[in-house]
Design a protein around this motif. Structure first.
Motif, PDB file in Angstrom:
ATOM      1  N   GLU A  79       0.769  -1.103  -0.008  1.00 52.33           N
ATOM      2  CA  GLU A  79      -0.014   0.123   0.175  1.00 52.33           C
ATOM      3  C   GLU A  79       0.744   1.206   0.140  1.00 52.33           C
ATOM      4  O   GLU A  79       1.810   1.355   0.374  1.00 52.33           O
ATOM      5  CB  GLU A  79      -0.940  -0.057   1.153  1.00 52.33           C
ATOM      6  CG  GLU A  79      -1.793  -1.247   1.436  1.00 52.33           C
ATOM      7  CD  GLU A  79      -1.328  -2.424   2.531  1.00 52.33           C
ATOM      8  OE1 GLU A  79      -2.095  -2.931   2.876  1.00 52.33           O
ATOM      9  OE2 GLU A  79       0.062  -2.271   2.407  1.00 52.33           O
ATOM     10  N   GLY A 114       0.521   5.931  -0.224  1.00 57.37           N
ATOM     11  CA  GLY A 114      -0.629   7.001  -0.400  1.00 57.37           C
ATOM     12  C   GLY A 114      -0.997   7.563   1.086  1.00 57.37           C
ATOM     13  O   GLY A 114      -1.703   8.752   1.040  1.00 57.37           O
ATOM     14  N   ARG A 137      -5.791   9.596  -2.445  1.00 54.98           N
ATOM     15  CA  ARG A 137      -6.115   8.159  -3.065  1.00 54.98           C
ATOM     16  C   ARG A 137      -5.047   7.108  -2.479  1.00 54.98           C
ATOM     17  O   ARG A 137      -3.660   7.539  -2.816  1.00 54.98           O
ATOM     18  CB  ARG A 137      -5.945   8.345  -4.875  1.00 54.98           C
ATOM     19  CG  ARG A 137      -6.111   7.039  -5.581  1.00 54.98           C
ATOM     20  CD  ARG A 137      -5.855   7.065  -6.451  1.00 54.98           C
ATOM     21  NE  ARG A 137      -4.540   6.880  -6.973  1.00 54.98           N
ATOM     22  CZ  ARG A 137      -3.783   6.905  -8.404  1.00 54.98           C
ATOM     23  NH1 ARG A 137      -4.660   6.912  -9.429  1.00 54.98           N
ATOM     24  NH2 ARG A 137      -2.551   6.690  -8.388  1.00 54.98           N
ATOM     25  N   ASP A 147      -3.057   3.570  -3.160  1.00 52.36           N
ATOM     26  CA  ASP A 147      -2.881   2.467  -4.136  1.00 52.36           C
ATOM     27  C   ASP A 147      -2.193   1.151  -3.512  1.00 52.36           C
ATOM     28  O   ASP A 147      -1.831   1.184  -2.279  1.00 52.36           O
ATOM     29  CB  ASP A 147      -1.444   3.013  -5.053  1.00 52.36           C
ATOM     30  CG  ASP A 147      -2.136   4.295  -5.766  1.00 52.36           C
ATOM     31  OD1 ASP A 147      -1.021   4.730  -6.568  1.00 52.36           O
ATOM     32  OD2 ASP A 147      -3.053   4.898  -5.771  1.00 52.36           O
ATOM     33  N   ARG A 175      -9.879  -0.860 -10.001  1.00 55.93           N
ATOM     34  CA  ARG A 175      -8.706  -1.510 -10.213  1.00 55.93           C
ATOM     35  C   ARG A 175      -8.168  -1.367 -11.651  1.00 55.93           C
ATOM     36  O   ARG A 175      -8.859  -1.178 -12.399  1.00 55.93           O
ATOM     37  CB  ARG A 175      -8.986  -3.110  -9.868  1.00 55.93           C
ATOM     38  CG  ARG A 175      -9.998  -3.777 -10.776  1.00 55.93           C
ATOM     39  CD  ARG A 175     -10.500  -5.046 -10.146  1.00 55.93           C
ATOM     40  NE  ARG A 175      -9.590  -6.138 -10.198  1.00 55.93           N
ATOM     41  CZ  ARG A 175      -9.345  -7.139  -9.339  1.00 55.93           C
ATOM     42  NH1 ARG A 175     -10.618  -7.323  -8.374  1.00 55.93           N
ATOM     43  NH2 ARG A 175      -8.464  -7.943  -9.467  1.00 55.93           N
ATOM     44  N   THR A 200      -3.015  -3.099  -9.918  1.00 55.64           N
ATOM     45  CA  THR A 200      -3.073  -2.468  -8.551  1.00 55.64           C
ATOM     46  C   THR A 200      -4.505  -2.178  -8.368  1.00 55.64           C
ATOM     47  O   THR A 200      -5.466  -2.113  -9.437  1.00 55.64           O
ATOM     48  CB  THR A 200      -2.463  -1.019  -9.069  1.00 55.64           C
ATOM     49  OG1 THR A 200      -0.962  -1.388  -9.213  1.00 55.64           O
ATOM     50  CG2 THR A 200      -2.551  -0.038  -8.013  1.00 55.64           C
ATOM     51  N   TYR A 210      -7.066   0.486  -6.097  1.00 58.95           N
ATOM     52  CA  TYR A 210      -7.011   2.035  -5.792  1.00 58.95           C
ATOM     53  C   TYR A 210      -8.124   2.420  -4.781  1.00 58.95           C
ATOM     54  O   TYR A 210      -9.216   1.589  -5.105  1.00 58.95           O
ATOM     55  CB  TYR A 210      -7.298   2.951  -6.745  1.00 58.95           C
ATOM     56  CG  TYR A 210      -6.244   2.764  -7.922  1.00 58.95           C
ATOM     57  CD1 TYR A 210      -6.276   2.276  -9.166  1.00 58.95           C
ATOM     58  CD2 TYR A 210      -4.988   3.246  -7.711  1.00 58.95           C
ATOM     59  CE1 TYR A 210      -5.540   1.790  -9.973  1.00 58.95           C
ATOM     60  CE2 TYR A 210      -3.936   3.116  -8.742  1.00 58.95           C
ATOM     61  CZ  TYR A 210      -4.308   2.538  -9.946  1.00 58.95           C
ATOM     62  OH  TYR A 210      -3.323   2.171 -11.001  1.00 58.95           O
ATOM     63  N   GLN A 267     -10.021   5.724  -3.881  1.00 60.07           N
ATOM     64  CA  GLN A 267     -10.141   7.307  -3.533  1.00 60.07           C
ATOM     65  C   GLN A 267     -11.007   7.507  -2.640  1.00 60.07           C
ATOM     66  O   GLN A 267     -12.159   7.142  -2.578  1.00 60.07           O
ATOM     67  CB  GLN A 267     -10.780   7.796  -5.176  1.00 60.07           C
ATOM     68  CG  GLN A 267     -11.095   9.255  -5.107  1.00 60.07           C
ATOM     69  CD  GLN A 267      -9.551  10.071  -5.156  1.00 60.07           C
ATOM     70  OE1 GLN A 267      -8.790   9.534  -5.804  1.00 60.07           O
ATOM     71  NE2 GLN A 267      -9.623  11.061  -4.239  1.00 60.07           N
ATOM     72  N   CYS A 311      -4.647  -3.189   2.357  1.00 59.70           N
ATOM     73  CA  CYS A 311      -5.439  -3.982   1.170  1.00 59.70           C
ATOM     74  C   CYS A 311      -5.079  -5.269   1.352  1.00 59.70           C
ATOM     75  O   CYS A 311      -4.361  -5.766   2.143  1.00 59.70           O
ATOM     76  CB  CYS A 311      -4.300  -3.405   0.206  1.00 59.70           C
ATOM     77  SG  CYS A 311      -4.410  -4.483  -1.438  1.00 59.70           S
TER      78      CYS A 311
END
Length: 122
Positions: A6, A8, A19, A21, A71, A77, A79, A81, A95
């Protein structure tokens, strides 16, 4: 070896956006459901959002309308948001990958990242 990483995490003010990632490696990304969970201090890990391999999405009520999961199979990856952030969104965000259909239960997920910290100040 499967890896979920992960990135961000940030410190920001209420009302802001960020966001997250989650880059994956070592698993057949397109057939795995991906989820985001979070854990605040002294609280249980809780479900945030999930996305199936066919890009059906699921959200916890407390983030619905504010968070969006997506995705990118070309980048392996997923995401998250996050908009209109609130102080009670403060947590470590994790994640996770599941070989089965997306669920809200952490034990259903096979692989986990180490997490990224999001702190929202009032």
């Amino acid at each position: 070896q499967v890896q979920l990483v992960e990135s961000g995490g940030v410190l920001l003010q209420a009302g802001g956006s960020v966001r997250l990632d989650c880059a994956t490696a070592g698993l057949p990304f397109t057939i795995y459901a991906m989820g985001w969970f979070r854990q605040a201090p002294c609280k249980e890990r809780e479900f945030v959002a999930a996305i199936s391999g066919r890009v059906y999405t699921y959200y916890a009520d407390y983030v619905k309308g504010r968070f969006t999961i997506s995705r990118d199979s070309a980048k392996n990856t997923v995401y998250l948001q996050m908009n209109s952030l609130r102080p009670d969104d403060t947590a470590i965000y994790y994640c996770a990958a599941s070989r089965s259909t997306p669920t809200t239960t952490p034990s259903s997920y096979d692989y986990w990242g180490r997490g990224t910290q999001v702190t929202v100040s009032s």
